[in-house]
Design an enzyme around this catalytic site. Structure first.
Site, short mmCIF file in Angstrom:
data_model
loop_
_atom_site.label_atom_id
_atom_site.label_comp_id
_atom_site.label_asym_id
_atom_site.label_seq_id
_atom_site.Cartn_x
_atom_site.Cartn_y
_atom_site.Cartn_z
N HIS A 125 -40.79 57.47 12.53
CA HIS A 125 -41.04 58.82 13.04
C HIS A 125 -42.32 59.39 12.46
CE1 HIS A 125 -36.53 59.48 14.17
NE2 HIS A 125 -37.19 58.70 15.03
N ASN A 224 -23.05 57.34 3.39
CA ASN A 224 -23.33 58.65 3.97
C ASN A 224 -22.30 59.66 3.49
OD1 ASN A 224 -25.28 59.89 5.85
ND2 ASN A 224 -23.40 60.57 6.88
#
Ligand code: APR
Ligand code: ZN
Length: 255
Positions: A125, A224
């Protein structure tokens, strides 16, 4: 049944080398907010504000972006942030040749700052280290542009063609940098497993990388806090903070 770090180490030990696939959750312990976590950026700002169409059309949006970058509140454009234990644990794994590299959705540059070499990191990104003119392609170090903002320019423009300039991050509606995506795929092909850290695994096309590795029969281990969109594809899923969990996982692989 909750999976344990030894479960994860057992799987990864038999599927070396590993590809790390990271998201904003690996950098929150370095002080950078994530997007979709409980205090994420998308709980305060509208993601629609981060489309390239909006950026090019709305001068107020551009001014606000430069102000936030100058304050250092957007992804650490001002180099005041340091890598945390999770970033450093990945460097240890790389140095022990257990990690092939890292595909990251983050633009903060912390994997490079931690010590991973450029060729082993794919910032799919983009990143906030440079600024590019949207019209003529000229680029500058971001800090050079932020000094102009500090001196009162609300919306710095290209010094050569007067065009709109923006950091070299990928906004919604923009293509991912081709050469970096190629590097990401090359790393994915060499890896035999994928360790997803601090990402909801729901933003495409970046998510195509871990997804296709699972399709190819390579195990996915997730670290996570909270659910991700690929939990049901994970061989092992570790609920917990990236810093402590990834460090412990790296130590377990050492045993
Ligand atoms: N340890 C473990 N997990 C954490 C931590 C932490 N210290 N801090 C946050 N998390 C978790 C959050 O609970 C969330 O599930 O990390 C996840 C981060 O997910 P997102 O905020 O969706 O970030 P990411 O997956 O990187 O987003 C992908 O979306 O908005 C776009 O371009 C942006 O690159 C970004 C992409
Ligand atoms: Zn220009």
């Amino acid at each position: 049944m909750t999976d344990s770090i030894s479960d994860a180490a057992e799987v990864l030990r038999h599927h070396l080398p590993i590809l790390a696939f990271t998201g904003a959750g690996i950098s929150t312990e370095s002080g950078i907010p994530d997007f979709r976590g409980p205090n994420g950026l998308w709980t305060k700002m509208d993601p629609a504000d981060f489309t390239i169409e909006k950026y090019l059309a709305d001068p107020e949006r551009r001014k606000r972006g430069w102000r936030m970058h100058a304050e250092g509140s957007l992804w650490g454009a001002r180099a005041t942030l340091i890598p945390n234990a999770a970033h450093l644990a990945l460097v240890d794994l790389y140095r022990d040749q257990r990690l092939v590299g890292c595909v990251t959705q983050n633009v903060d540059g912390l994997h490079l700052k931690a010590g991973l070499p450029e060729e082993a990191v794919a910032e799919v990104h983009g990143h906030v280290r440079t600024v590019r003119c949207y019209d003529c392609g000229l680029t500058w170090p971001t800090e050079e542009i932020l000094l102009r903002v500090d001196q009162g320019e609300e919306e710095p423009r290209c010094a050569v063609c007067g065009g709109i300039i923006k950091t070299t991050t990928v906004m919604f509606g923009e293509n991912l940098p081709e050469a970096i995506v190629e590097r990401a795929w090359a790393l994915a092909y060499r890896a035999q497993s994928v360790l997803a850290i601090g990402t909801t695994l729901g933003v495409w096309p970046a998510a195509e990388i871990p997804f296709s590795m699972v399709q190819a029969g390579k195990p996915l281990v997730i670290v996570n806090e909270g659910e991700t969109e690929m939990d049901r594809l994970a061989t092992v899923r570790l609920e917990g903070k990236a810093g402590a969990t990834v460090s412990e996982l790296a130590r377990s692989l050492d045993r």
